[in-house]
Design a protein around this motif. Sequence first.
Motif: not given
Length: 190
Positions: A93-104, A132-136
């Motif tokens: 369950k990544p945080t919104r920041q983690q999702k944003k960071d991985v996309k970037e 796709v960054v919704g989960s591990h």
Amino acid sequence: MSENPVQLVLQGLCKVSDCIQTNLSRFFPRPDDPSSSLPRNKTPLLTLSTPTHLRQPDQILNKGKSSGPTTKEDLGRATWTFLHTLAAQYPDKPTRQQKKDVKELMEILSRMYPCKECADHFKEVIRANPVVVGSHDEFSQWLCHVHNVVNRSLGKVVFPCERVDARWGKLECEQRACDLQGTAAMDFTK
Ligand code: FAD
């Protein structure tokens, strides 16, 4: 006039100190020392002015590789290791920041990866396969898929993505100190 005994002791210590410095400078000459026996164009690996934490024996500076340049293959293996290890540690369950960071991170990789033809190709790959960054599971499967797209383009064997968690584990760190913290419930930054 007789000298103070304390002065005599101090003078003795200074001589010992001079002697130590003279002998040490034979092992660790200063590059700008005209009496140094080093050729002018050779900077010694270790000098007295080198901070202790930067003093490294030659074999440590070249650890694990010959002195040749890094190849496209070396760089690729190191980068895939970094990315798959990151995916292995990416939270369920990544945080919104983690999702944003991985996309970037993927965007930046497609612009700044230090092999231009690879970066240009990867840009096309992620345009056709948005991150796709919704989960591990989502992220590690996506990464496996795009790695396979690159593999195919290079004529390499395709990796079975159902085995990605067996191939790439979390970094071994005592008491799981390297784990990324996740869970959207704890994310107060949104
Ligand atoms: P690698 O492909 O580096 O893989 C390392 C290890 O990962 C393998 O040994 C295997 O155990 C495992 N693995 C393989 N496939 C997968 C998968 N799908 N999922 C999970 N694990 C897997 N090189 C080029 O010549 N041209 C390019 O355009 C190019 N683009 C690249 C783009 C990116 C973003 C990256 C990171 C690398 C790129 N490379 C490119 C380098 C190339 O992908 C390889 O890294 C390099 O050729 C070395 O290949 P390798 O066979 O040693 O294994």
